[in-house]
Design a protein around this motif. Structure first.
Motif, PDB file in Angstrom:
ATOM      1  N   ALA A 258     -15.933   0.673  20.020  1.00 57.35           N
ATOM      2  CA  ALA A 258     -16.606   1.265  18.856  1.00 57.35           C
ATOM      3  C   ALA A 258     -17.980   0.642  18.658  1.00 57.35           C
ATOM      4  CB  ALA A 258     -15.752   1.074  17.606  1.00 57.35           C
ATOM      5  N   ALA A 259     -18.057  -0.675  18.767  1.00 56.52           N
ATOM      6  CA  ALA A 259     -19.339  -1.362  18.598  1.00 56.52           C
ATOM      7  C   ALA A 259     -20.327  -0.938  19.674  1.00 56.52           C
ATOM      8  CB  ALA A 259     -19.121  -2.877  18.629  1.00 56.52           C
ATOM      9  N   SER A 260     -19.854  -0.823  20.914  1.00 55.96           N
ATOM     10  CA  SER A 260     -20.722  -0.400  22.007  1.00 55.96           C
ATOM     11  C   SER A 260     -21.255   1.009  21.776  1.00 55.96           C
ATOM     12  CB  SER A 260     -19.940  -0.464  23.326  1.00 55.96           C
ATOM     13  OG  SER A 260     -20.725   0.030  24.395  1.00 55.96           O
ATOM     14  N   LEU A 261     -20.384   1.892  21.304  1.00 52.59           N
ATOM     15  CA  LEU A 261     -20.792   3.270  21.051  1.00 52.59           C
ATOM     16  C   LEU A 261     -21.852   3.350  19.964  1.00 52.59           C
ATOM     17  CD1 LEU A 261     -20.359   6.259  21.654  1.00 52.59           C
ATOM     18  CD2 LEU A 261     -18.498   6.261  19.989  1.00 52.59           C
ATOM     19  N   LEU A 262     -21.679   2.594  18.881  1.00 52.32           N
ATOM     20  CA  LEU A 262     -22.650   2.622  17.789  1.00 52.32           C
ATOM     21  C   LEU A 262     -23.981   1.999  18.196  1.00 52.32           C
ATOM     22  CD1 LEU A 262     -20.411   1.731  14.703  1.00 52.32           C
ATOM     23  CD2 LEU A 262     -21.444   3.939  15.260  1.00 52.32           C
ATOM     24  N   VAL A 263     -23.923   0.885  18.916  1.00 51.15           N
ATOM     25  CA  VAL A 263     -25.155   0.244  19.371  1.00 51.15           C
ATOM     26  C   VAL A 263     -25.922   1.175  20.303  1.00 51.15           C
ATOM     27  CG1 VAL A 263     -26.084  -1.629  20.791  1.00 51.15           C
ATOM     28  CG2 VAL A 263     -24.351  -2.125  19.068  1.00 51.15           C
ATOM     29  N   GLN A 312     -19.316  -0.264  30.231  1.00 44.08           N
ATOM     30  CA  GLN A 312     -18.809   1.015  30.705  1.00 44.08           C
ATOM     31  C   GLN A 312     -18.786   2.053  29.589  1.00 44.08           C
ATOM     32  OE1 GLN A 312     -15.745   2.684  29.995  1.00 44.08           O
ATOM     33  NE2 GLN A 312     -16.116   4.288  31.527  1.00 44.08           N
ATOM     34  N   THR A 313     -18.391   1.647  28.395  1.00 44.63           N
ATOM     35  CA  THR A 313     -18.326   2.574  27.261  1.00 44.63           C
ATOM     36  C   THR A 313     -19.698   3.137  26.919  1.00 44.63           C
ATOM     37  OG1 THR A 313     -16.410   1.424  26.322  1.00 44.63           O
ATOM     38  CG2 THR A 313     -17.700   2.809  24.830  1.00 44.63           C
ATOM     39  N   GLY A 314     -20.694   2.271  26.848  1.00 42.76           N
ATOM     40  CA  GLY A 314     -22.044   2.729  26.520  1.00 42.76           C
ATOM     41  C   GLY A 314     -22.621   3.646  27.583  1.00 42.76           C
ATOM     42  N   ALA A 315     -22.450   3.274  28.849  1.00 41.17           N
ATOM     43  CA  ALA A 315     -22.993   4.090  29.935  1.00 41.17           C
ATOM     44  C   ALA A 315     -22.276   5.431  30.035  1.00 41.17           C
ATOM     45  CB  ALA A 315     -22.884   3.322  31.255  1.00 41.17           C
ATOM     46  N   TYR A 316     -20.962   5.412  29.855  1.00 43.13           N
ATOM     47  CA  TYR A 316     -20.197   6.657  29.910  1.00 43.13           C
ATOM     48  C   TYR A 316     -20.600   7.585  28.771  1.00 43.13           C
ATOM     49  CZ  TYR A 316     -16.227   9.852  29.657  1.00 43.13           C
ATOM     50  OH  TYR A 316     -15.444  10.980  29.594  1.00 43.13           O
ATOM     51  N   ALA A 317     -20.855   7.022  27.607  1.00 42.78           N
ATOM     52  CA  ALA A 317     -21.264   7.836  26.466  1.00 42.78           C
ATOM     53  C   ALA A 317     -22.559   8.581  26.759  1.00 42.78           C
ATOM     54  CB  ALA A 317     -21.434   6.948  25.229  1.00 42.78           C
TER      55      ALA A 317
END
Length: 407
Positions: A258-263, A312-317
Motif C-alpha cells: 500500500a505504501a509503495s502504491l501511494l508513493v 515490484q509493486t511500484g513498477a507493476y503499478a
C-alpha cells in the motif's frame, strides 16, 4: 442539486464502496495462507495451483457475463449481485478444511466483479477527460484498505481464531456494503449519461480483428500479468511462507504494498511523467520488474523480501497503468465496455493458466524457475514495446492495478 454536486456525491459513494470492498479482500488475503495450512491434509503447491487456476477461470467467465447483463440491468444491480457472491465466498472459506472445499468454493468467484463493474459505472457518469481523474481517486481508498484490512483481520484472529475472523469477514462485508449500494449509490439513469460503454453481444471478435492498437494493448497486458502471476503465486504461497511467523507478517507485506502504491502514485509517477514519454516510462518499469524478478531468487530474509515487494509493486503499478491507457485509448467511447471486458477476461485467463505451470515448476524443479520465467516474460514485453508497439505514447495519469491476491 446541480450536476456537479451529483457527480461529487457519486464519487464519494464509489470511494466508500471501494474501501469497504477492498477491506474484505485484504482481510481475506491476510488470513488465507494460514487457513490453507490448517487443513485435514497438507496441500502442496500443485494443489494450490489448481485451486487458483479454477477460481481464475470462474472470474474470466463471470467478467464477460456480468458485462453483458449490466447493459440491461445496470451496473448498480451487478454491484449488489457481486457483493452477494463474494460475501458468501469469503465466509465459506472459513469452513473449508480440505482441497475439495477450497476448490469448489472457487465457483463463487464467478461473481467477484466489483472492479470491472466500477470501471463501467464510471464510464456512464463521466466524460473521457474526467475519467482518469476519477480512477486516480479510487487508489486512495484501495491503499487505505490495504492498511486497515490486514490489521482488522489479524486482530480479530488473535482475539478469537482464524476461522472466526474469516467467517466474520463475509458477514461484515455484506452488512456494510449492501445499504450503501441500495440507498446511497444513484442508478445510472438518474444521472445525465455523458458517456456510455455498451457491451453488445458477439462484437468482441470483430473489435479485436479490426483494431491493431487494441490487440497490442491486450498482448502487453497479458505479458505483464503473466509475469506477475508467476511471481505473486510463488512469492506468496512458497517464499513468503518460509519467512512468516504470524498473521502480522502477512499484514506487514500488504502495508508495504500500500505504501509503495501511494508513493508511486503521488510522488514518483508525477515527477517521471514530466521528464519522460509514456513509452520510456513503460520501459523503465519493465526494467525494474526484470531486476525484481531476478533478485527475488536470492532473498534470504523477510526484510529483503519486503524491499523487493516494494520495488515490484511500484513498477507493476506503472506498467499496468500504461497498458490500461493503451487499451482504453485504442477504442471509441461506445466500445469502452467491450475493451475493458476483453482486458478483464484476458487477465483472468492468464490467472487460470499460469498457476498450473508455476506449481508444476516448483513441484518438479525449483521455485526460482518460476521467478526466472517472470523475468523472461518481462524481457519479452520490454523487447516488444521497444521494437514493435506503435501506440505506447498515450499518457497514463492513474494507477489502478489489480493488486489483489488470487484465492
Amino acid at each position: 442539486m446541480g450536476v456537479l454536486d451529483k457527480k461529487q456525491q457519486v464519487m464519494f459513494v464509489l470511494m466508500l464502496i471501494f474501501f469497504l470492498w477492498h477491506m474484505g479482500t485484504q482481510w481475506t488475503t491476510t488470513l488465507l495462507s494460514f487457513l490453507q495450512w490448517d487443513t485435514d491434509e497438507v496441500m502442496t503447491i500443485v494443489d494450490l495451483g489448481y485451486i487458483q487456476a479454477f477460481g481464475s477461470l470462474m472470474n474470466a467467465v463471470g467478467s464477460l457475463v456480468f458485462g453483458q447483463i449490466a447493459d440491461t440491468t445496470g451496473p448498480k444491480t451487478m454491484f449488489m449481485v457481486s457483493v452477494v457472491f463474494t460475501s458468501i465466498y469469503y465466509s465459506g472459506i472459513s469452513l473449508a478444511r480440505s482441497w475439495y472445499g477450497f476448490f469448489f468454493l472457487q465457483v463463487l468467484r464467478f461473481g467477484y466483479q466489483l472492479d470491472s463493474t466500477a470501471e463501467m459505472y464510471l464510464a456512464t457518469v463521466t466524460t473521457e477527460r474526467e475519467r482518469t481523474g476519477a480512477l486516480m481517486k479510487l487508489t486512495v481508498p484501495q491503499a487505505a484498505a490495504m492498511f486497515f484490512g490486514p490489521v482488522l483481520g489479524s486482530k480479530i484472529a488473535a482475539w478469537t481464531s482464524l476461522r472466526v475472523s474469516q467467517g466474520a469477514c463475509g458477514i461484515v462485508m455484506f452488512l456494510a456494503l449492501m445499504p450503501v449500494l441500495a440507498f446511497m449509490l444513484p442508478t445510472t439513469h438518474s444521472i445525465p449519461r455523458l458517456a456510455s460503454a455498451r457491451l453488445r453481444p458477439f462484437d468482441f471478435f470483430h473489435l479485436i480483428k479490426n483494431n491493431k492498437h487494441l490487440r497490442e494493448g491486450l498482448f502487453i497486458r497479458c505479458m505483464i500479468v503473466s509475469a506477475y502471476v508467476c511471481y505473486e503465486m510463488i512469492s506468496r504461497n512458497f517464499l513468503l511462507r518460509s519467512f512468516m511467523k504470524t498473521t502480522n507478517d502477512s499484514a506487514f507485506v500488504l502495508l508495504v504494498m500500500a505504501a509503495s502504491l501511494l508513493v508511486m502514485q503521488f510522488l514518483v509517477l508525477p515527477a517521471l511523467q514530466r521528464r519522460t514519454t509514456p513509452k520510456s516510462l513503460l520501459q523503465v518499469s519493465m526494467v525494474t520488474l526484470i531486476l525484481s524478478y531476478v533478485v527475488v531468487s536470492f532473498v534470504t530474509s523477510f526484510e529483503q523480501f519486503l524491499v523487493i515487494t516494494a520495488l515490484q509493486t511500484g513498477a507493476y503499478a506503472v506498467a499496468y497503468a500504461e497498458s490500461s491507457t493503451q487499451i482504453t485509448t485504442a477504442v471509441e467511447m461506445t466500445d469502452l465496455g467491450k475493451a475493458t471486458g476483453l482486458a478483464s477476461m484476458a487477465q483472468w485467463l492468464v490467472h487460470f493458466a499460469l498457476p498450473i505451470y508455476a506449481s508444476q515448476v516448483v513441484q518438479h524443479w525449483h521455485y526460482t524457475y518460476a521467478f526466472y520465467t517472470s523475468a523472461l516474460l518481462s524481457v519479452g514485453t520490454l523487447t516488444y514495446v521497444t521494437l514493435f508497439a506503435t501506440n505506447t505514447n498515450k499518457r497514463a495519469e492513474t494507477l489502478l492495478p489489480s493488486m489483489t491476491a488470487n484465492y
